[in-house]
Write a protein that holds these residues in place. Structure first.
Motif, short mmCIF file in Angstrom:
data_model
loop_
_atom_site.label_atom_id
_atom_site.label_comp_id
_atom_site.label_asym_id
_atom_site.label_seq_id
_atom_site.Cartn_x
_atom_site.Cartn_y
_atom_site.Cartn_z
N PHE A 47 24.48 34.05 43.21
CA PHE A 47 25.71 34.70 43.65
C PHE A 47 26.93 34.03 43.04
CE2 PHE A 47 29.12 34.95 46.79
CZ PHE A 47 29.28 36.31 46.83
N ALA A 55 27.21 34.75 39.36
CA ALA A 55 27.58 36.12 39.06
C ALA A 55 29.02 36.43 39.40
CB ALA A 55 26.65 37.07 39.81
N LYS A 56 29.62 35.67 40.33
CA LYS A 56 30.96 36.07 40.81
C LYS A 56 32.05 35.04 40.57
CE LYS A 56 29.02 39.45 43.27
NZ LYS A 56 29.07 40.84 42.85
N ASN A 78 33.81 34.12 38.17
CA ASN A 78 34.98 34.48 37.36
C ASN A 78 36.08 35.09 38.21
OD1 ASN A 78 33.17 36.62 37.75
ND2 ASN A 78 34.18 37.79 36.15
N TYR A 79 35.71 35.90 39.22
CA TYR A 79 36.74 36.48 40.08
C TYR A 79 37.50 35.40 40.83
CZ TYR A 79 34.17 40.72 39.18
OH TYR A 79 33.56 41.75 38.56
N TRP A 80 36.80 34.32 41.22
CA TRP A 80 37.48 33.27 41.97
C TRP A 80 38.50 32.56 41.10
CZ3 TRP A 80 32.30 31.12 44.29
CH2 TRP A 80 31.79 32.09 45.14
N ILE A 94 41.47 34.73 41.04
CA ILE A 94 42.16 34.72 42.34
C ILE A 94 42.98 33.44 42.47
CG2 ILE A 94 41.77 34.54 44.82
CD1 ILE A 94 39.43 36.46 44.42
N SER A 126 26.70 41.99 29.23
CA SER A 126 25.73 41.02 28.73
C SER A 126 24.59 41.75 28.02
CB SER A 126 25.19 40.20 29.90
OG SER A 126 24.61 41.04 30.85
#
Lengths: 92, 135, 150
Positions: free
Chosen positions: B3, B6-7, B9-11, B14, B55
């Motif tokens: 998790f 996979a995520k 980059n958004y953090w 933000i 990817s």
């Protein structure tokens, strides 16, 4: 006080945004909604229809050229705004 | 762990965006507010660019043509899985230029404010305006 | 206001580099169909060459060559080229900015006409972006106490 309130608002916004990240597509997901809606048609047809191998240029200036025209006008209006704000004529 | 990989980059976007938002809200100096606005826009640009990544061997969205066809391809041989999503690149190309335009207008306004009031601190400008209104 | 400073090395390097930067800007513009590039990037490069001249020499010397009147004409002229190509497409019977109808006046097929239409539009964008960035830089660098120019 203002810095504390600003920090509070910032943290609340960050919490909301981080709370929504599990709904977003994974990094590099080829089947994400952004990559499956209109972009496959652009990729497959751009070179055939416009003879422009660079798909970004083809989409920028052909498929979405109305958008780009408004954007050139934004730059023009920014330059005119700077001239009106700052430029002063010499009084002869 | 999957998790996070996979995520994450958004953090990052933000965090960058929240630094810009905090600068816009909490800083008193107008020039620092403009810097915060630019950081905010940069975070949004990075977010949009990251949505274009695919990817699995996708390359930049320039069609690799056949040399015998003057660099063009036979229709129907290009597949969407081979190239990155070009749409976010296009939108952010225009957004970067708009960012430069808004930055220019913002700095021009700051120059006018500094000429008129002699300071860029927000509360000092409010004080000067109150004194002028009382006169 | 950017004042003149007598530094021979800086001035000579700026004088030597400027034509190469502008030639590379044209390369980026015309190769925009086949490689990363296009009107925005080329326009920023042209603007960078003029800003290098303004920094290395002073403002008056640069505006002698690239006067402010011509700069403002270029500001609007690029947008005019862009919108003119769009209106030309309407006059030839297509929609706004539908370049395929340009094949009626050009000796090429509809697909090549679209590529040429993209090129014309990018030239307009390049002129606008270059002139507008130089204009914004001149206004900011002269702190508003501008010389008038025209």
């Amino acid at each position: 006080m203002r810095k504390f309130l600003g920090f509070l608002v910032t943290m609340a916004t960050a919490a909301l945004l981080i709370y929504s990240t599990p709904e977003m597509p994974n990094w590099g997901d080829p089947n994400s909604p952004a990559s499956t809606h209109v972009s496959p048609r652009y990729i497959e047809k751009a070179d055939t229809e416009t003879h422009t191998p660079n798909i970004v240029t083809a989409v920028l200036a052909d498929y979405r050229s109305y958008d780009t025209m408004g954007e050139a006008m934004v730059v023009f209006v920014a330059a005119i705004g700077c001239i009106m704000l700052l430029r002063r004529r010499q009084h002869k | 762990m999957d998790f996070i990989i996979a995520k994450y980059n958004y953090w990052i976007y933000i965090i960058l965006m929240m630094i810009g938002l905090y600068g816009m809200i909490a800083k008193n100096n107008l020039a620092k507010k403009v810097v915060g606005m630019t950081l905010f826009q940069t975070a949004i640009i990075l977010f949009f660019i990251s949505t274009s990544v695919k990817s699995g061997g996708a390359t930049v969205p320039i069609v690799m043509g056949d040399p015998h066809l003057h660099g063009h391809v036979i229709p129907g041989t290009v597949h969407a899985i081979q190239y990155l999503n070009p749409l976010p690149h296009v939108l952010m190309l225009t957004a970067i230029v708009v960012m430069v335009a808004t930055f220019g207008i913002a700095v021009a306004l700051l120059m006018r404010i500094y000429k008129r009031y002699g300071t860029l601190e927000g509360d000092e400008i409010v004080e000067i305006r109150k004194q002028e209104a009382a006169l | 206001m950017i004042k003149k400073h007598d530094d021979l090395i800086v001035e000579t390097l700026a004088r030597l580099l400027t034509p190469f930067i502008q030639a590379f800007a044209l390369y980026v513009l015309f190769l925009g169909h086949y490689s990363p590039g296009g009107g925005f990037q080329g326009g920023v490069l042209v603007a960078a060459s003029f800003i290098l001249l303004i920094i290395a020499f002073d403002l008056e010397k640069t505006t002698e060559r690239f006067s402010e009147k011509f700069n403002v004409i270029c500001n609007g002229g690029g947008v005019f080229i862009y919108a003119g190509i769009g209106v030309l497409c309407i006059l030839l019977g297509g929609n706004l900015l539908d370049y395929s109808v340009l094949s009626k006046i050009l000796p090429v097929g509809p697909e090549e006409a679209r590529a040429l239409g993209i090129l014309g539009v990018e030239i307009g964008v390049e002129i606008t972006v270059a002139a507008c960035l130089v204009s914004i830089f001149i206004d900011l660098a002269s702190k508003g106490e501008n010389l008038g120019g025209s």
